[in-house]
Design a protein around this motif. Structure first.
Motif, mmCIF file in Angstrom:
data_model
loop_
_atom_site.group_PDB
_atom_site.id
_atom_site.type_symbol
_atom_site.label_atom_id
_atom_site.label_comp_id
_atom_site.label_asym_id
_atom_site.label_seq_id
_atom_site.Cartn_x
_atom_site.Cartn_y
_atom_site.Cartn_z
ATOM 1 N N VAL A 1 -24.387 44.700 -3.718
ATOM 2 C CA VAL A 1 -25.428 45.218 -2.824
ATOM 3 C C VAL A 1 -24.901 45.248 -1.391
ATOM 4 C CG1 VAL A 1 -27.816 44.959 -2.035
ATOM 5 C CG2 VAL A 1 -27.160 44.123 -4.315
ATOM 6 N N ASP A 2 -24.883 46.446 -0.800
ATOM 7 C CA ASP A 2 -24.471 46.558 0.600
ATOM 8 C C ASP A 2 -25.434 45.771 1.476
ATOM 9 O OD1 ASP A 2 -22.271 48.103 0.200
ATOM 10 O OD2 ASP A 2 -23.327 50.016 0.481
ATOM 11 N N GLY A 3 -24.895 45.002 2.407
ATOM 12 C CA GLY A 3 -25.763 44.284 3.334
ATOM 13 C C GLY A 3 -26.074 42.861 2.907
ATOM 14 N N ILE A 4 -25.470 42.424 1.798
ATOM 15 C CA ILE A 4 -25.670 41.037 1.364
ATOM 16 C C ILE A 4 -24.313 40.360 1.235
ATOM 17 C CG2 ILE A 4 -26.420 39.515 -0.511
ATOM 18 C CD1 ILE A 4 -28.619 41.414 -1.178
ATOM 19 N N GLU A 5 -24.231 39.147 1.792
ATOM 20 C CA GLU A 5 -23.054 38.331 1.499
ATOM 21 C C GLU A 5 -23.545 36.999 0.954
ATOM 22 O OE1 GLU A 5 -20.996 38.121 5.228
ATOM 23 O OE2 GLU A 5 -22.203 36.453 5.957
ATOM 24 N N SER A 6 -22.807 36.457 -0.010
ATOM 25 C CA SER A 6 -23.272 35.230 -0.643
ATOM 26 C C SER A 6 -22.194 34.167 -0.632
ATOM 27 C CB SER A 6 -23.707 35.505 -2.085
ATOM 28 O OG SER A 6 -22.583 35.724 -2.904
ATOM 29 N N GLU A 7 -22.623 32.947 -0.808
ATOM 30 C CA GLU A 7 -21.700 31.812 -0.839
ATOM 31 C C GLU A 7 -22.217 30.832 -1.881
ATOM 32 O OE1 GLU A 7 -20.222 28.419 2.306
ATOM 33 O OE2 GLU A 7 -20.927 30.327 3.118
ATOM 34 N N ILE A 8 -21.302 30.339 -2.726
ATOM 35 C CA ILE A 8 -21.691 29.341 -3.724
ATOM 36 C C ILE A 8 -21.588 27.954 -3.094
ATOM 37 C CG2 ILE A 8 -21.058 28.296 -5.937
ATOM 38 C CD1 ILE A 8 -20.031 31.100 -6.793
ATOM 39 N N LEU A 9 -22.671 27.186 -3.182
ATOM 40 C CA LEU A 9 -22.712 25.856 -2.568
ATOM 41 C C LEU A 9 -22.879 24.779 -3.642
ATOM 42 C CD1 LEU A 9 -25.202 26.401 0.425
ATOM 43 C CD2 LEU A 9 -22.720 26.668 0.416
ATOM 44 N N TRP A 10 -22.071 23.734 -3.559
ATOM 45 C CA TRP A 10 -22.217 22.583 -4.443
ATOM 46 C C TRP A 10 -23.521 21.852 -4.077
ATOM 47 C CZ3 TRP A 10 -21.138 20.836 -8.906
ATOM 48 C CH2 TRP A 10 -21.164 19.458 -9.205
ATOM 49 N N HIS A 11 -24.312 21.492 -5.093
ATOM 50 C CA HIS A 11 -25.671 21.004 -4.830
ATOM 51 C C HIS A 11 -25.716 19.766 -3.943
ATOM 52 C CE1 HIS A 11 -25.945 17.438 -7.685
ATOM 53 N NE2 HIS A 11 -24.746 17.914 -7.915
ATOM 54 N N GLU A 12 -24.712 18.900 -4.048
ATOM 55 C CA GLU A 12 -24.783 17.631 -3.321
ATOM 56 C C GLU A 12 -24.638 17.794 -1.818
ATOM 57 O OE1 GLU A 12 -21.887 15.240 -5.392
ATOM 58 O OE2 GLU A 12 -23.500 14.024 -6.264
ATOM 59 N N ASP A 13 -23.979 18.855 -1.391
ATOM 60 C CA ASP A 13 -23.868 19.060 0.051
ATOM 61 C C ASP A 13 -24.351 20.443 0.464
ATOM 62 O OD1 ASP A 13 -20.471 18.512 -0.756
ATOM 63 O OD2 ASP A 13 -21.508 20.418 -0.869
ATOM 64 N N ALA A 14 -25.387 20.900 -0.228
ATOM 65 C CA ALA A 14 -25.952 22.211 0.102
ATOM 66 C C ALA A 14 -26.693 22.128 1.436
ATOM 67 C CB ALA A 14 -26.906 22.658 -1.000
ATOM 68 N N ASP A 15 -26.217 22.873 2.400
ATOM 69 C CA ASP A 15 -26.871 22.949 3.707
ATOM 70 C C ASP A 15 -27.297 24.408 3.889
ATOM 71 O OD1 ASP A 15 -27.618 23.108 6.328
ATOM 72 O OD2 ASP A 15 -25.838 22.109 7.140
ATOM 73 N N LEU A 16 -28.611 24.638 3.882
ATOM 74 C CA LEU A 16 -29.103 26.016 3.872
ATOM 75 C C LEU A 16 -29.340 26.581 5.264
ATOM 76 C CD1 LEU A 16 -31.550 25.702 0.827
ATOM 77 C CD2 LEU A 16 -29.229 26.658 0.867
ATOM 78 N N ARG A 17 -28.977 25.801 6.289
ATOM 79 C CA ARG A 17 -29.118 26.342 7.647
ATOM 80 C C ARG A 17 -28.194 27.553 7.800
ATOM 81 N NH1 ARG A 17 -28.317 20.821 10.878
ATOM 82 N NH2 ARG A 17 -26.867 20.636 9.130
ATOM 83 N N GLY A 18 -28.716 28.608 8.371
ATOM 84 C CA GLY A 18 -27.908 29.807 8.558
ATOM 85 C C GLY A 18 -28.014 30.795 7.410
ATOM 86 N N PHE A 19 -28.734 30.401 6.341
ATOM 87 C CA PHE A 19 -28.922 31.331 5.215
ATOM 88 C C PHE A 19 -30.315 31.958 5.268
ATOM 89 C CE2 PHE A 19 -25.444 28.732 3.596
ATOM 90 C CZ PHE A 19 -24.628 29.698 3.032
ATOM 91 N N ASP A 20 -30.418 33.165 4.706
ATOM 92 C CA ASP A 20 -31.701 33.874 4.655
ATOM 93 C C ASP A 20 -32.407 33.641 3.325
ATOM 94 O OD1 ASP A 20 -31.371 35.298 7.221
ATOM 95 O OD2 ASP A 20 -29.681 36.223 6.164
ATOM 96 N N ALA A 21 -31.636 33.335 2.300
ATOM 97 C CA ALA A 21 -32.225 33.146 0.969
ATOM 98 C C ALA A 21 -31.351 32.174 0.180
ATOM 99 C CB ALA A 21 -32.325 34.483 0.224
#
Lengths: 237, 89
Positions: A25-45
């Motif tokens: 999908v154009d306009g989306i970038e994603s990152e896989i985060l390990w659950h123990e240190d998932a920091d969602l600051r800076g993410f939209d979803a």
């Protein structure tokens, strides 16, 4: 650019599929985060993918709900962040109390691996904005996909429009035959009261390109291109 | 003192129990005239507590926080002194 976090717990198996589907999908970038240190600051979803977190021991999602990621997801959701749980991710969000109800063994005790149709019942969520009334063809793969809730909760969920997806036939009729697992009210997916947290048993990430037999998952994920953290909650519900 | 809490978790009466239904059908097929089957699971937890009351309270907290999902399950706790009941350490 919409930034999407894809969480990985021990036993998660769909995080790479989600990252791949989102990359289409154009306009989306994603990152896989390990659950123990998932920091969602800076993410939209944030997406909680399917799999068998912690081997489904005790109950599907019961151990994963104790992860520090749950606290972070709750904070993110209370802040209006868009959260999607698919399959085991849906089970985790229910166990964590972020979504109403629970998922139990399928009516016939069988692991169901199949294509189903779902009717979009609520387009006021970050994942269904452009899908009002659409009938989507999506794959399922689960043994515990039967959504249940106590009568009061079910009545409240129905009355407040928190049912987002309902199992239906190809023409959109929510018949008993179209219900693959015995879910109450043919419910395939629900939202929280605010509408920004959504869970569903089907796998949108497995049908995001024609090669895989369908693109309705792409249609769902593409809604995220308009999601920006901190701007959207008023749209929902 | 060392206690064993036997926590029995069952689907709530109003929640369908497909596993119980399958066992029901299987027992009927064997000729047993059974009226209903409900399944559950037993979770035995061994731990130290100052007395039985404290052990019961601790087991109830475990049930509420993790062992049962109150949306679909109920649980009962039976607490007994572990066979080697003396305090450890």
């Amino acid at each position: 650019m919409t930034r999407v976090a894809v969480l990985r717990y021990p036993g998660t198996w769909s995080e790479r599929d989600f990252a791949h589907a989102l990359s289409l999908v154009d306009g989306i970038e994603s990152e896989i985060l390990w659950h123990e240190d998932a920091d969602l600051r800076g993410f939209d979803a944030a997406i909680v993918p399917g799999g068998f977190s912690y081997g489904d021991y005790l109950r599907a999602g019961a151990i994963a709900k104790l992860s520090p990621a749950t606290r972070e997801l709750r904070r993110f959701a209370e802040d209006g962040g868009a959260v999607l749980g698919s399959c085991n991710g849906f089970q985790i969000l229910c166990e964590a109390g972020l979504l109403p109800g629970a998922l139990i063994r399928n009516r016939d005790l069988r692991y169901r691996c199949d294509w189903v149709h779902v009717r979009v019942e609520n387009d006021r969520t970050p994942f269904t904005t452009a899908l009002a009334g659409a009938v989507l063809k999506l794959p399922i793969g689960n043994g515990e996909g039967c959504w249940v809730a106590d009568p009061d909760t079910f009545a409240r969920v129905e009355a407040s429009g928190q049912v987002v997806f309902r199992y239906a036939d190809a023409r959109g009729a929510a018949t008993e035959d179209a219900n693959p697992n015995g879910s109450l009210g043919n419910v395939a997916g629900v939202a929280n009261e605010a509408g920004n947290v959504v869970g569903l048993m089907p796998h949108p990430e497995r049908c995001a390109e024609g090669l895989l037999g369908g693109t309705d998952g792409y249609r769902m994920l593409a809604n995220l291109t308009s999601v920006r953290h901190g701007t959207a909650p008023a749209l929902y519900r | 003192m060392r206690f064993i809490a036997r926590v029995v978790v069952r689907p709530k009466a109003e929640v369908r129990d497909p596993q119980g239904e399958a066992v029901f059908a299987a027992l009927r097929s064997l000729g047993h005239d059974v009226a209903e089957v409900r399944t559950g699971k037993e979770i035995d937890v061994t731990f130290e507590a100052p007395d039985e009351r404290a052990a019961r309270e601790a087991a109830a907290r475990m049930g509420d926080q993790l062992l049962a999902n109150p949306v679909i399950e109920s649980y009962e706790v039976d607490v007994e002194l572990a066979r080697d009941g003396a305090a450890v350490g």
